[in-house]
Motif scaffolding. Structure first.
Motif, PDB file in Angstrom:
ATOM      1  N   GLY A 113      59.628  25.269 118.824  1.00  0.00           N
ATOM      2  CA  GLY A 113      58.594  26.140 119.367  1.00  0.00           C
ATOM      3  C   GLY A 113      57.316  25.424 119.744  1.00  0.00           C
ATOM      4  N   LEU A 114      57.341  24.097 119.733  1.00  0.00           N
ATOM      5  CA  LEU A 114      56.131  23.341 120.015  1.00  0.00           C
ATOM      6  C   LEU A 114      55.716  23.451 121.477  1.00  0.00           C
ATOM      7  CD1 LEU A 114      53.951  21.550 118.874  1.00  0.00           C
ATOM      8  CD2 LEU A 114      55.513  19.601 119.005  1.00  0.00           C
ATOM      9  N   SER A 115      56.681  23.583 122.383  1.00  0.00           N
ATOM     10  CA  SER A 115      56.325  23.731 123.797  1.00  0.00           C
ATOM     11  C   SER A 115      55.529  25.009 124.015  1.00  0.00           C
ATOM     12  CB  SER A 115      57.583  23.727 124.673  1.00  0.00           C
ATOM     13  OG  SER A 115      58.445  24.793 124.322  1.00  0.00           O
ATOM     14  N   GLY A 116      55.893  26.085 123.326  1.00  0.00           N
ATOM     15  CA  GLY A 116      55.158  27.334 123.430  1.00  0.00           C
ATOM     16  C   GLY A 116      53.741  27.206 122.900  1.00  0.00           C
ATOM     17  N   ARG A 117      53.584  26.456 121.819  1.00  0.00           N
ATOM     18  CA  ARG A 117      52.238  26.232 121.265  1.00  0.00           C
ATOM     19  C   ARG A 117      51.381  25.425 122.225  1.00  0.00           C
ATOM     20  NH1 ARG A 117      51.931  24.206 115.154  1.00  0.00           N
ATOM     21  NH2 ARG A 117      49.730  24.208 115.800  1.00  0.00           N
ATOM     22  N   MET A 118      51.983  24.435 122.860  1.00  0.00           N
ATOM     23  CA  MET A 118      51.240  23.632 123.829  1.00  0.00           C
ATOM     24  C   MET A 118      50.829  24.480 125.029  1.00  0.00           C
ATOM     25  SD  MET A 118      50.820  20.458 122.795  1.00  0.00           S
ATOM     26  CE  MET A 118      50.668  19.403 124.238  1.00  0.00           C
ATOM     27  N   LEU A 119      51.731  25.341 125.479  1.00  0.00           N
ATOM     28  CA  LEU A 119      51.399  26.224 126.604  1.00  0.00           C
ATOM     29  C   LEU A 119      50.266  27.172 126.225  1.00  0.00           C
ATOM     30  CD1 LEU A 119      51.921  27.373 129.420  1.00  0.00           C
ATOM     31  CD2 LEU A 119      53.745  28.777 128.412  1.00  0.00           C
ATOM     32  N   ALA A 120      50.326  27.732 125.027  1.00  0.00           N
ATOM     33  CA  ALA A 120      49.267  28.637 124.574  1.00  0.00           C
ATOM     34  C   ALA A 120      47.927  27.907 124.509  1.00  0.00           C
ATOM     35  CB  ALA A 120      49.622  29.222 123.209  1.00  0.00           C
ATOM     36  N   PHE A 121      47.934  26.668 124.030  1.00  0.00           N
ATOM     37  CA  PHE A 121      46.695  25.888 123.951  1.00  0.00           C
ATOM     38  C   PHE A 121      46.180  25.585 125.352  1.00  0.00           C
ATOM     39  CE2 PHE A 121      43.917  22.295 123.456  1.00  0.00           C
ATOM     40  CZ  PHE A 121      43.317  22.464 122.216  1.00  0.00           C
ATOM     41  N   MET A 122      47.081  25.268 126.277  1.00  0.00           N
ATOM     42  CA  MET A 122      46.680  24.977 127.652  1.00  0.00           C
ATOM     43  C   MET A 122      46.029  26.205 128.293  1.00  0.00           C
ATOM     44  SD  MET A 122      49.021  23.399 130.762  1.00  0.00           S
ATOM     45  CE  MET A 122      49.270  21.830 129.923  1.00  0.00           C
ATOM     46  N   ARG A 123      46.627  27.370 128.063  1.00  0.00           N
ATOM     47  CA  ARG A 123      46.048  28.615 128.570  1.00  0.00           C
ATOM     48  C   ARG A 123      44.654  28.851 127.981  1.00  0.00           C
ATOM     49  NH1 ARG A 123      49.243  33.441 129.895  1.00  0.00           N
ATOM     50  NH2 ARG A 123      47.845  34.437 128.390  1.00  0.00           N
ATOM     51  N   GLU A 124      44.535  28.690 126.683  1.00  0.00           N
ATOM     52  CA  GLU A 124      43.259  28.945 126.024  1.00  0.00           C
ATOM     53  C   GLU A 124      42.205  27.929 126.450  1.00  0.00           C
ATOM     54  OE1 GLU A 124      40.294  30.616 124.216  1.00  0.00           O
ATOM     55  OE2 GLU A 124      42.273  31.537 124.423  1.00  0.00           O
ATOM     56  N   ASN A 125      42.625  26.699 126.671  1.00  0.00           N
ATOM     57  CA  ASN A 125      41.689  25.668 127.127  1.00  0.00           C
ATOM     58  C   ASN A 125      41.128  26.032 128.497  1.00  0.00           C
ATOM     59  OD1 ASN A 125      40.443  22.987 126.781  1.00  0.00           O
ATOM     60  ND2 ASN A 125      41.773  22.376 128.480  1.00  0.00           N
ATOM     61  N   ALA A 126      41.989  26.535 129.383  1.00  0.00           N
ATOM     62  CA  ALA A 126      41.527  26.956 130.712  1.00  0.00           C
ATOM     63  C   ALA A 126      40.595  28.164 130.598  1.00  0.00           C
ATOM     64  CB  ALA A 126      42.721  27.277 131.598  1.00  0.00           C
ATOM     65  N   ARG A 127      40.977  29.128 129.756  1.00  0.00           N
ATOM     66  CA  ARG A 127      40.142  30.318 129.566  1.00  0.00           C
ATOM     67  C   ARG A 127      38.765  29.944 129.017  1.00  0.00           C
ATOM     68  NH1 ARG A 127      43.131  32.714 126.222  1.00  0.00           N
ATOM     69  NH2 ARG A 127      44.224  34.185 127.572  1.00  0.00           N
TER      70      ARG A 127
END
Length: 249
Positions: free
Chosen positions: A120-134
């Protein structure tokens, strides 16, 4: 995974030299995209706040790259390009050079160490990428997604594969499914997302295949066949990706 820390490279610049420590699952031929060779070092140097790195203790377990660009600039008008990954790299650095204000963040890559996949690490990285952009004030992120299940069906139409769903309505493809579960929406196909060309000898070195017959060649890890032209001494791979939009507000 409680011991995993995800940060931007801007927060931990000492990790710049360790981004490629881990063994990833990219096929060898994918390491020879001309734009990647040119621009990945510049992403690290010039956009560290959009470069992500995940560590567990002293071990790098995942990395991510993203870039800001002006999706709604004149001539682009909010339409995601058919040239996908390659075009976003060009737009982002062109915008930076010309002082064009970005309005969107695009994912470029999320890679997980081969021995840590399936956690599930890819999902965590995607969530962090989204939050970083936000957190940086962007209302939307986009991603030219490389469907993880497509290499098993290289001859399947990407236009059909991109919209294939399971009984529960989620995408058939595992990586597309992660994006949709995170809040993304499949937007369109980028049929020309990445182009890699090489001599026949180069393709033989990258793949271990003979590349001595004209026409399509099935290469492990490729999303579509590689087009071999022996009489001209080269082969070309054109990779399709799938555009996913991630609203952030």
């Amino acid at each position: 995974m409680s011991g995993i820390e995800i940060t931007t490279l801007a927060e931990r610049p000492e990790l710049a030299g360790r981004l490629w420590d881990m063994k990833d699952s990219w096929p060898e031929f994918a390491q020879h995209d001309a734009l990647a060779w040119l621009l990945y070092p510049r992403m690290v140097a010039e956009f560290p706040e959009y470069v992500l790195i995940a560590t567990e203790g002293d071990t790098v377990v995942a990395r991510g790259f993203s870039l800001p660009f002006a999706q709604h600039a004149p001539g682009r008008d909010g339409v995601l390009p058919a040239q996908g990954w390659d075009r976003i790299l060009m737009w982002a650095f062109s915008d930076q050079r010309r002082g064009v204000e970005p309005d969107t963040v695009s994912a470029i890559e999320i890679s997980v160490a081969v021995d840590r996949q399936g956690e599930g690490l890819s999902g965590r990285m995607l969530a962090f990428m989204r939050e970083n952009a936000r957190a940086r004030g962007f209302a939307e992120a986009v991603a030219p997604v490389r469907p993880s299940g497509k290499p098993a069906e290289p001859d399947a139409s990407i236009h059909e594969y991109a919209y294939r769903t399971r009984e529960d309505g989620l995408p058939h493809d595992p990586w597309l499914r992660v994006h949709v579960r995170a809040g993304g929406v499949v937007d369109s196909v980028a049929p020309l997302s990445m182009t890699i060309n090489g001599s026949l000898d180069q393709w033989r070195e990258w793949t271990g295949l003979p590349f001595d017959e004209p026409g399509p060649v099935h290469v492990p890890g490729a999303l579509a066949p590689v087009h071999c032209v022996p009489e001209q001494g080269y082969a070309v791979y054109v990779e399709p990706n799938v555009w996913v939009r991630h609203p952030l507000r």
